[in-house]
Motif scaffolding. Structure first.
Motif, PDB file in Angstrom:
ATOM      1  N   LEU A 118       0.824  -1.204   0.000  1.00  0.00           N
ATOM      2  CA  LEU A 118       0.000   0.000   0.000  1.00  0.00           C
ATOM      3  C   LEU A 118       0.864   1.263   0.000  1.00  0.00           C
ATOM      4  CD1 LEU A 118      -2.839  -1.016   2.506  1.00  0.00           C
ATOM      5  CD2 LEU A 118      -3.013  -0.800   0.026  1.00  0.00           C
ATOM      6  N   LYS A 119       1.972   1.227   0.770  1.00  0.00           N
ATOM      7  CA  LYS A 119       2.889   2.376   0.787  1.00  0.00           C
ATOM      8  C   LYS A 119       3.468   2.635  -0.600  1.00  0.00           C
ATOM      9  CE  LYS A 119       4.561   2.169   5.593  1.00  0.00           C
ATOM     10  NZ  LYS A 119       4.289   3.561   5.983  1.00  0.00           N
ATOM     11  N   ILE A 120       3.874   1.570  -1.266  1.00  0.00           N
ATOM     12  CA  ILE A 120       4.449   1.713  -2.603  1.00  0.00           C
ATOM     13  C   ILE A 120       3.385   2.202  -3.584  1.00  0.00           C
ATOM     14  CG2 ILE A 120       5.465   0.463  -4.548  1.00  0.00           C
ATOM     15  CD1 ILE A 120       7.417   0.970  -2.241  1.00  0.00           C
ATOM     16  N   ASP A 121       2.197   1.642  -3.482  1.00  0.00           N
ATOM     17  CA  ASP A 121       1.121   2.008  -4.397  1.00  0.00           C
ATOM     18  C   ASP A 121       0.741   3.480  -4.272  1.00  0.00           C
ATOM     19  OD1 ASP A 121      -0.696   0.823  -6.408  1.00  0.00           O
ATOM     20  OD2 ASP A 121      -2.262   1.505  -5.034  1.00  0.00           O
ATOM     21  N   GLU A 122       0.876   4.024  -3.058  1.00  0.00           N
ATOM     22  CA  GLU A 122       0.516   5.422  -2.818  1.00  0.00           C
ATOM     23  C   GLU A 122       1.698   6.366  -3.014  1.00  0.00           C
ATOM     24  OE1 GLU A 122      -0.916   5.118   1.128  1.00  0.00           O
ATOM     25  OE2 GLU A 122      -2.840   4.191   0.570  1.00  0.00           O
ATOM     26  N   SER A 123       2.850   5.816  -3.372  1.00  0.00           N
ATOM     27  CA  SER A 123       4.064   6.626  -3.536  1.00  0.00           C
ATOM     28  C   SER A 123       4.109   7.282  -4.917  1.00  0.00           C
ATOM     29  CB  SER A 123       5.284   5.723  -3.333  1.00  0.00           C
ATOM     30  OG  SER A 123       6.465   6.482  -3.354  1.00  0.00           O
ATOM     31  N   TYR A 124       5.149   8.112  -5.129  1.00  0.00           N
ATOM     32  CA  TYR A 124       5.335   8.769  -6.429  1.00  0.00           C
ATOM     33  C   TYR A 124       5.653   7.740  -7.498  1.00  0.00           C
ATOM     34  CZ  TYR A 124       5.660  13.001  -3.593  1.00  0.00           C
ATOM     35  OH  TYR A 124       5.396  14.022  -2.719  1.00  0.00           O
ATOM     36  N   TRP A 125       5.371   8.097  -8.737  1.00  0.00           N
ATOM     37  CA  TRP A 125       5.552   7.150  -9.845  1.00  0.00           C
ATOM     38  C   TRP A 125       6.998   6.702  -9.964  1.00  0.00           C
ATOM     39  CZ3 TRP A 125       8.896   7.947 -13.854  1.00  0.00           C
ATOM     40  CH2 TRP A 125       9.381   9.250 -14.039  1.00  0.00           C
ATOM     41  N   PHE A 126       7.952   7.602  -9.673  1.00  0.00           N
ATOM     42  CA  PHE A 126       9.367   7.242  -9.803  1.00  0.00           C
ATOM     43  C   PHE A 126       9.752   6.203  -8.754  1.00  0.00           C
ATOM     44  CE2 PHE A 126      13.986   8.026  -9.099  1.00  0.00           C
ATOM     45  CZ  PHE A 126      14.420   7.632 -10.363  1.00  0.00           C
ATOM     46  N   ASN A 127       9.217   6.378  -7.537  1.00  0.00           N
ATOM     47  CA  ASN A 127       9.474   5.389  -6.480  1.00  0.00           C
ATOM     48  C   ASN A 127       8.906   4.024  -6.867  1.00  0.00           C
ATOM     49  OD1 ASN A 127      10.798   7.195  -4.904  1.00  0.00           O
ATOM     50  ND2 ASN A 127       9.150   7.497  -3.413  1.00  0.00           N
ATOM     51  N   ARG A 128       7.705   4.030  -7.464  1.00  0.00           N
ATOM     52  CA  ARG A 128       7.103   2.766  -7.898  1.00  0.00           C
ATOM     53  C   ARG A 128       7.947   2.122  -8.987  1.00  0.00           C
ATOM     54  NH1 ARG A 128       2.266   5.843  -7.760  1.00  0.00           N
ATOM     55  NH2 ARG A 128       2.126   5.811 -10.032  1.00  0.00           N
ATOM     56  N   LEU A 129       8.493   2.937  -9.885  1.00  0.00           N
ATOM     57  CA  LEU A 129       9.343   2.431 -10.966  1.00  0.00           C
ATOM     58  C   LEU A 129      10.605   1.772 -10.397  1.00  0.00           C
ATOM     59  CD1 LEU A 129       9.466   2.459 -14.147  1.00  0.00           C
ATOM     60  CD2 LEU A 129      10.976   4.439 -13.909  1.00  0.00           C
ATOM     61  N   LEU A 130      11.246   2.470  -9.448  1.00  0.00           N
ATOM     62  CA  LEU A 130      12.451   1.921  -8.816  1.00  0.00           C
ATOM     63  C   LEU A 130      12.124   0.639  -8.060  1.00  0.00           C
ATOM     64  CD1 LEU A 130      14.344   5.024  -7.322  1.00  0.00           C
ATOM     65  CD2 LEU A 130      15.068   3.562  -9.216  1.00  0.00           C
ATOM     66  N   TYR A 131      11.013   0.647  -7.332  1.00  0.00           N
ATOM     67  CA  TYR A 131      10.630  -0.531  -6.558  1.00  0.00           C
ATOM     68  C   TYR A 131      10.415  -1.732  -7.476  1.00  0.00           C
ATOM     69  CZ  TYR A 131       7.768  -3.742  -3.825  1.00  0.00           C
ATOM     70  OH  TYR A 131       7.279  -4.873  -3.214  1.00  0.00           O
ATOM     71  N   ASN A 132       9.661  -1.555  -8.538  1.00  0.00           N
ATOM     72  CA  ASN A 132       9.362  -2.661  -9.449  1.00  0.00           C
ATOM     73  C   ASN A 132      10.628  -3.226 -10.082  1.00  0.00           C
ATOM     74  OD1 ASN A 132       6.584  -2.588  -9.009  1.00  0.00           O
ATOM     75  ND2 ASN A 132       6.264  -1.021 -10.575  1.00  0.00           N
ATOM     76  N   TYR A 133      11.608  -2.349 -10.337  1.00  0.00           N
ATOM     77  CA  TYR A 133      12.864  -2.827 -10.933  1.00  0.00           C
ATOM     78  C   TYR A 133      13.684  -3.598  -9.896  1.00  0.00           C
ATOM     79  CZ  TYR A 133      17.579  -2.870 -12.862  1.00  0.00           C
ATOM     80  OH  TYR A 133      18.822  -3.267 -13.298  1.00  0.00           O
ATOM     81  N   PHE A 134      13.857  -2.981  -8.714  1.00  0.00           N
ATOM     82  CA  PHE A 134      14.757  -3.580  -7.722  1.00  0.00           C
ATOM     83  C   PHE A 134      14.137  -4.788  -7.009  1.00  0.00           C
ATOM     84  CE2 PHE A 134      17.088   0.583  -7.757  1.00  0.00           C
ATOM     85  CZ  PHE A 134      18.293   0.059  -8.204  1.00  0.00           C
ATOM     86  N   ILE A 135      12.814  -4.878  -6.966  1.00  0.00           N
ATOM     87  CA  ILE A 135      12.222  -6.057  -6.332  1.00  0.00           C
ATOM     88  C   ILE A 135      12.495  -7.293  -7.186  1.00  0.00           C
ATOM     89  CG2 ILE A 135       9.902  -5.924  -7.359  1.00  0.00           C
ATOM     90  CD1 ILE A 135      10.716  -6.847  -3.715  1.00  0.00           C
ATOM     91  N   LYS A 136      12.493  -7.131  -8.500  1.00  0.00           N
ATOM     92  CA  LYS A 136      12.820  -8.261  -9.378  1.00  0.00           C
ATOM     93  C   LYS A 136      14.279  -8.666  -9.221  1.00  0.00           C
ATOM     94  CE  LYS A 136       9.273  -7.101 -12.812  1.00  0.00           C
ATOM     95  NZ  LYS A 136       9.021  -6.567 -14.168  1.00  0.00           N
TER      96      LYS A 136
END
Length: 638
Positions: free
Chosen positions: A294-312
């Protein structure tokens, strides 16, 4: 690493006394009260146990007597427990969520002489059942708020009065308490721990000092702990998992135990403490993951982009860490970069930055959840055991984490599989049996081995794989075997499914009742413009049914055999709840009770001509009032 085997010759009070001598000024306990952390050193700790024990003796408590403890986790719970243990008496934990009738039955069964409660809520339960518990001579309470009307009744007593009696007794005879402590023997029963009670009134497992201390010693051979380590005590004290840490691990290692202000503030208090190790049921880790999403989903688009890359990237790196293989240099660098840029700040926000190891037990955890936590830098590992073996008998080792197993036996633990496939264990942490239940004890400890009641096997790497309860394994009409718990866990691996109950015994196919996760599914619905008002309303949405249907289709696609596939399902209009008798105090499904309660839904699942059905839903509120609501349940065929 310090050799702690010599500690096995001491009782819990004797180990506390040793701690008070060798590290008197080190913090042993902390409690948050009104926003302020109050500390107790080991010297303070022993002093409070001494005055509690002597005070109890002054009011007539003697060797062999039992005190029941009901309430949230507070230092006084330990003062009272170890205080009576110092006299040669026995403590017993009762879940604070227990209802009066249940408490009356437990107190009568355990022959309780006195009860300690933390506040008026628990005391009022005893007032309601007073005539049914004539053996209880005193009710001792900690929080005096709301207790004014009880002060003239000598049945009730503030713990401060116990302290005063204890202080006076110590001044009169300074050596008496220590002589009582010295008389204790490691193999004496010190605590009665209630089992889950999946089939009725829980049984009281007789736990010895040696059981707890041995557990603390053996677990730290696998995962060493230092005196400077911190632990947050938020599991119910009546559960073996909390006693294991409060009695066993703490006394064996000298770690500090921290008590949150309340159950509601646990996650906030967790951030302030930053524990070094953590133990909890799977749903705790599922909840934390949901909060992160939920924190990631409500974060800025750039944070979501970084998260999706680094989680993989993190998930790839986790596969190497979990199996102990050397990571390629490029992946190691990207994993390190992701940890510094994304996951370290994220983990710090939820209070797990200092966490070296996290343990989960009580039910299986999905492989993707293991991988998720390992990917963000939280060393989550599975443990397996039961009340009768002091909570843990098997555990993952660092660098040898396999998501489909519960790890290898702890040092000093033997394991074998019976001819019927039951898991048998033997160690110094095995309980001597059940209180006043010789027949059940004989079944439990047949031929000197602890019979778990679980079916499982050891794989080629020596890891234990748990299949299900031996008694819960089901057979369809064709005589084909399947495990309801295995399928339920597979369903709960989905973030959208909080709970599930599998049916199919003596039927043509497998079906299930599903509880959606209100937080995750609620957010999913909001993001898609699906309006809803209540949990019941959300559960009845056709869009939600389609979502759950897709999740079940994925599980069916991975089914090893055709008869493992789920053919029919319905979404339950309410969350399964322990207060309604549907779950045990440790969150396990009371399968027989659920089947009887939802018999008409079960019947509809096995009549494929039924597409929907009106049912009357009964809800019980905290004040005891009930309400009946009519609702429509839809049944879906895969």
């Amino acid at each position: 690493m310090e050799d702690r085997e010599h500690l096995l010759k001491y009782t819990i009070p004797q180990l506390l006394y040793r701690r008070s001598l060798y590290s008197p000024d080190k913090v042993a306990l902390r409690e948050k009260d009104f926003g302020y952390w109050k500390s107790y050193t080991w010297k303070n700790y022993y002093s409070f146990v001494r005055k509690t024990g002597l005070g109890l003796e002054k009011i007539g408590i003697k060797k062999g007597d039992k005190i029941a403890l009901i309430g949230d986790n507070i230092p006084e719970m330990l003062f009272m427990a170890i205080g009576i243990q110092s006299l040669g008496g026995i403590s017993a934990g009762i879940y604070q969520t227990s209802l009066p009738d249940e408490i009356a039955g437990i107190i009568e069964y355990l022959d309780v002489t006195a009860v300690f409660c933390d506040n008026q809520e628990q005391v009022d339960k005893l007032v309601e059942i007073r005539s049914r518990i004539p053996g209880v001579k005193k009710v001792i309470y900690e929080d005096a708020r709301g207790m004014r009307s009880y002060k003239s009744d000598k049945w009730f007593m503030n713990i401060k009065e116990i302290y005063e009696l204890g202080d006076t007794a110590h001044k009169e005879d300074p050596d008496h308490f220590q002589s009582l402590v010295d008389q204790g023997k490691p193999d004496e029963v010190c605590h009665l721990c209630l089992t889950s009670g999946t089939t009725g009134l829980p049984k009281g497992a007789m736990m010895t000092h040696l059981n707890y201390v041995n557990m603390g010693v053996q677990i730290t051979k696998v995962d060493p702990l230092e005196e400077s380590d911190e632990y947050l005590s938020f599991l119910p004290f009546a559960w073996i998992g909390e006693q294991m840490n409060s009695f066993g691990v703490a006394m064996a290692t000298g770690i500090a135990i921290n008590f949150p202000e309340s159950v509601e503030t646990v996650m906030d208090d967790l951030k302030e403490i930053g524990p070094h190790f953590m133990f909890g049921a799977p749903r705790i880790y599922e909840t934390i993951r949901s909060q992160i999403w939920l924190k990631i989903d409500e974060s800025y688009w750039f944070n979501r982009l970084l998260y999706n890359y680094f989680i993989k990237t993190g998930e790839k790196a986790a596969q190497y860490r979990m199996t102990g293989r050397k990571m390629p240099a490029g992946l190691a660098f990207k994993s390190w970069l992701g940890k510094q840029m994304m996951f370290r700040p994220l983990v710090n926000q939820i209070g797990l930055l200092r966490l070296r190891r996290a343990y989960t037990g009580g039910a299986a955890l999905g492989p993707e959840l293991f991988t998720f936590y390992q990917a963000i830098g939280v060393n989550l590992k599975q443990i397996y055991g039961q009340t009768e073996i002091t909570g843990i008998a098997y555990m993952h080792r660092d660098g040898d984490i396999r998501s489909n197993t519960v790890g290898k036996p702890l040092p000093g633990t033997e394991c074998k599989i019976s001819d019927s496939g039951e898991i048998l264990s033997r160690s110094a942490s095995v309980s001597p049996g059940y209180y006043k239940l010789p027949d059940k004890t004989e079944e439990l400890l047949e031929n000197g081995w602890l019979h778990s009641g679980d079916a499982g096997y050891l794989d080629e790497n020596g890891h234990l794989i748990v299949i299900d309860r031996v008694s819960d394994v089901m057979y369809n009409n064709n005589g084909e075997m399947f495990s309801p718990m295995f399928l339920e866990n597979r369903l709960k691996f989905s973030p959208y499914i909080k709970e599930a109950v599998i049916f199919g015994n003596n039927e043509d196919y497998v079906s299930t009742l599903v509880n959606i996760d209100p937080v995750v599914v609620g957010k999913w619905a909001e993001d898609r413009g699906v309006s809803f008002s209540t949990f019941m309303d959300l559960s009845a949405k056709p869009e939600v049914a389609e979502l759950i249907q897709d999740q079940i289709a994925l599980i069916n696609a991975g089914a090893e055999q055709e008869h493992f596939k789920i053919r029919r399902f319905a979404i339950l209009y309410k969350l399964l709840d322990m207060d309604d008798g549907e779950l045990t105090k440790t969150g396990k499904i009371r399968r027989k009770f659920v089947l009887e309660k939802y018999q008409e839904l079960y019947d509809a699942l096995y009549d494929e001509s039924i597409k929907d059905k009106k049912v009357k839903a009964c809800f019980q509120y905290q004040d005891g009032q009930t309400a009946i609501v009519e609702t429509q349940i839809c049944f879906y065929t895969m």
